[in-house]
Design a protein around this motif. Structure first.
Motif, PDB file in Angstrom:
ATOM      1  N   PRO A  69       0.825  -1.213   0.000  1.00  0.00           N
ATOM      2  CA  PRO A  69       0.000   0.000   0.000  1.00  0.00           C
ATOM      3  C   PRO A  69       0.861   1.265   0.000  1.00  0.00           C
ATOM      4  CG  PRO A  69       0.008  -0.998   2.183  1.00  0.00           C
ATOM      5  CD  PRO A  69       0.740  -1.947   1.271  1.00  0.00           C
ATOM      6  N   LEU A  70       0.275   2.349  -0.473  1.00  0.00           N
ATOM      7  CA  LEU A  70       0.924   3.650  -0.426  1.00  0.00           C
ATOM      8  C   LEU A  70       0.624   4.278   0.925  1.00  0.00           C
ATOM      9  CD1 LEU A  70       2.508   5.892  -1.907  1.00  0.00           C
ATOM     10  CD2 LEU A  70       0.274   6.839  -2.563  1.00  0.00           C
ATOM     11  N   PHE A  71       1.678   4.552   1.691  1.00  0.00           N
ATOM     12  CA  PHE A  71       1.524   5.210   2.981  1.00  0.00           C
ATOM     13  C   PHE A  71       1.727   6.706   2.793  1.00  0.00           C
ATOM     14  CE2 PHE A  71       2.676   0.904   4.207  1.00  0.00           C
ATOM     15  CZ  PHE A  71       1.757   0.643   5.213  1.00  0.00           C
ATOM     16  N   THR A  72       0.893   7.487   3.464  1.00  0.00           N
ATOM     17  CA  THR A  72       1.006   8.937   3.436  1.00  0.00           C
ATOM     18  C   THR A  72       1.107   9.425   4.877  1.00  0.00           C
ATOM     19  OG1 THR A  72      -0.338   9.062   1.443  1.00  0.00           O
ATOM     20  CG2 THR A  72      -0.056  11.098   2.687  1.00  0.00           C
ATOM     21  N   TYR A  73       2.181  10.153   5.154  1.00  0.00           N
ATOM     22  CA  TYR A  73       2.426  10.760   6.466  1.00  0.00           C
ATOM     23  C   TYR A  73       2.221  12.258   6.299  1.00  0.00           C
ATOM     24  CZ  TYR A  73       5.339  13.011  10.021  1.00  0.00           C
ATOM     25  OH  TYR A  73       5.807  13.833  11.012  1.00  0.00           O
ATOM     26  N   GLU A  74       1.385  12.852   7.147  1.00  0.00           N
ATOM     27  CA  GLU A  74       1.165  14.303   7.135  1.00  0.00           C
ATOM     28  C   GLU A  74       1.193  14.816   8.563  1.00  0.00           C
ATOM     29  OE1 GLU A  74      -1.635  15.128   3.351  1.00  0.00           O
ATOM     30  OE2 GLU A  74      -2.653  14.146   5.014  1.00  0.00           O
ATOM     31  N   ALA A  75       1.888  15.933   8.770  1.00  0.00           N
ATOM     32  CA  ALA A  75       2.013  16.511  10.110  1.00  0.00           C
ATOM     33  C   ALA A  75       1.809  18.011  10.056  1.00  0.00           C
ATOM     34  CB  ALA A  75       3.388  16.199  10.690  1.00  0.00           C
ATOM     35  N   VAL A  76       1.407  18.566  11.200  1.00  0.00           N
ATOM     36  CA  VAL A  76       1.283  20.008  11.389  1.00  0.00           C
ATOM     37  C   VAL A  76       2.136  20.371  12.594  1.00  0.00           C
ATOM     38  CG1 VAL A  76      -0.266  21.939  11.894  1.00  0.00           C
ATOM     39  CG2 VAL A  76      -1.055  20.048  10.440  1.00  0.00           C
ATOM     40  N   PHE A  77       3.015  21.369  12.410  1.00  0.00           N
ATOM     41  CA  PHE A  77       3.849  21.851  13.510  1.00  0.00           C
ATOM     42  C   PHE A  77       2.988  22.722  14.423  1.00  0.00           C
ATOM     43  CE2 PHE A  77       6.864  21.135  10.020  1.00  0.00           C
ATOM     44  CZ  PHE A  77       7.699  20.221  10.646  1.00  0.00           C
ATOM     45  N   ARG A  78       2.873  22.333  15.682  1.00  0.00           N
ATOM     46  CA  ARG A  78       2.022  23.039  16.652  1.00  0.00           C
ATOM     47  C   ARG A  78       2.822  24.006  17.520  1.00  0.00           C
ATOM     48  NH1 ARG A  78      -2.927  22.337  14.543  1.00  0.00           N
ATOM     49  NH2 ARG A  78      -3.187  20.161  13.937  1.00  0.00           N
ATOM     50  N   ASP A  79       4.102  23.695  17.742  1.00  0.00           N
ATOM     51  CA  ASP A  79       4.950  24.554  18.572  1.00  0.00           C
ATOM     52  C   ASP A  79       6.397  24.321  18.150  1.00  0.00           C
ATOM     53  OD1 ASP A  79       5.297  26.375  20.907  1.00  0.00           O
ATOM     54  OD2 ASP A  79       6.406  24.668  21.725  1.00  0.00           O
ATOM     55  N   ILE A  80       7.135  25.396  17.981  1.00  0.00           N
ATOM     56  CA  ILE A  80       8.561  25.313  17.661  1.00  0.00           C
ATOM     57  C   ILE A  80       9.290  26.348  18.505  1.00  0.00           C
ATOM     58  CG2 ILE A  80      10.330  25.622  15.888  1.00  0.00           C
ATOM     59  CD1 ILE A  80       8.176  24.908  13.783  1.00  0.00           C
ATOM     60  N   VAL A  81      10.237  25.891  19.298  1.00  0.00           N
ATOM     61  CA  VAL A  81      11.139  26.773  20.027  1.00  0.00           C
ATOM     62  C   VAL A  81      12.534  26.421  19.526  1.00  0.00           C
ATOM     63  CG1 VAL A  81      12.047  27.479  22.266  1.00  0.00           C
ATOM     64  CG2 VAL A  81       9.619  26.871  22.042  1.00  0.00           C
ATOM     65  N   PRO A  82      13.155  27.311  18.752  1.00  0.00           N
ATOM     66  CA  PRO A  82      14.438  26.973  18.129  1.00  0.00           C
ATOM     67  C   PRO A  82      15.447  26.394  19.118  1.00  0.00           C
ATOM     68  CG  PRO A  82      13.646  29.054  17.272  1.00  0.00           C
ATOM     69  CD  PRO A  82      12.729  28.674  18.409  1.00  0.00           C
ATOM     70  N   ASN A  83      16.034  25.277  18.693  1.00  0.00           N
ATOM     71  CA  ASN A  83      17.076  24.578  19.440  1.00  0.00           C
ATOM     72  C   ASN A  83      16.609  24.001  20.773  1.00  0.00           C
ATOM     73  OD1 ASN A  83      18.900  25.278  17.349  1.00  0.00           O
ATOM     74  ND2 ASN A  83      19.165  27.279  18.309  1.00  0.00           N
ATOM     75  N   GLU A  84      15.298  23.990  21.016  1.00  0.00           N
ATOM     76  CA  GLU A  84      14.771  23.434  22.266  1.00  0.00           C
ATOM     77  C   GLU A  84      13.704  22.371  22.050  1.00  0.00           C
ATOM     78  OE1 GLU A  84      13.653  26.231  25.289  1.00  0.00           O
ATOM     79  OE2 GLU A  84      15.310  27.567  24.775  1.00  0.00           O
TER      80      GLU A  84
END
Length: 154
Positions: A63-78
């Motif tokens: 089967p073809l797998f599809t991975y999708e994500a949404v970035f909810r929080d990003i703190v650079p280098n943390e």
């Protein structure tokens, strides 16, 4: 009729990389770098509210797998916090909440991933996902290896 059910699973994986936090963190948000260690089809819009997406097959006729994500929080280098879901062909098989934490350790970086998964109708499992994430982290280690310096004599 298909039996519908949910299985929940949480796992935590840690790795220490021989690279500074800034370089390890950057490997998650740079599309070209992430394609080398995560998936060659990865598309990344690395910002809060941005997405990442990849498609792949585990077997040529599978089967073809599809991975999708949404970035909810990003703190650079943390830290990075994202939600993702996975499809197998047209069927949604999992929905996950994932945190990736970055911390200096000696001259390197400790990465801690905590994955809270909801697996649907027996089509995916936490132990399968844990194994896959572990393989991705191993490929990241290869990506982060120091490049051998060469010199030429004149």
């Amino acid at each position: 009729m298909t039996e519908r059910f949910i299985t929940h699973s949480t796992f935590v994986l840690e790795r220490v990389y021989d690279a500074p936090v800034e370089r390890v963190f950057a490997a998650w948000g740079d599309q070209e770098v992430k394609r080398r260690w995560f998936s060659p089809t990865m598309e990344v819009d690395f910002r809060v509210g941005g997405t990442e997406r990849s498609t792949f097959r585990n077997q040529p006729d599978g089967p073809l797998f599809t991975y999708e994500a949404v970035f909810r929080d990003i703190v650079p280098n943390e830290r990075i916090v994202l939600t993702n879901h996975m499809h197998s062909d047209q069927d949604r098989i999992a929905v996950n909440l994932v945190s990736i934490e970055f911390a200096p350790e000696n001259d390197g970086t400790r990465v801690t991933i905590t994955d809270h998964g909801t697996y649907l109708d027996g089509r995916d499992r936490g132990d399968w996902r844990e194994e896959g994430v572990g393989q991705e982290l191993d490929r990241l280690a290869i990506e982060l290896r120091p490049t051998a310096l060469t010199s030429t004599m004149v």
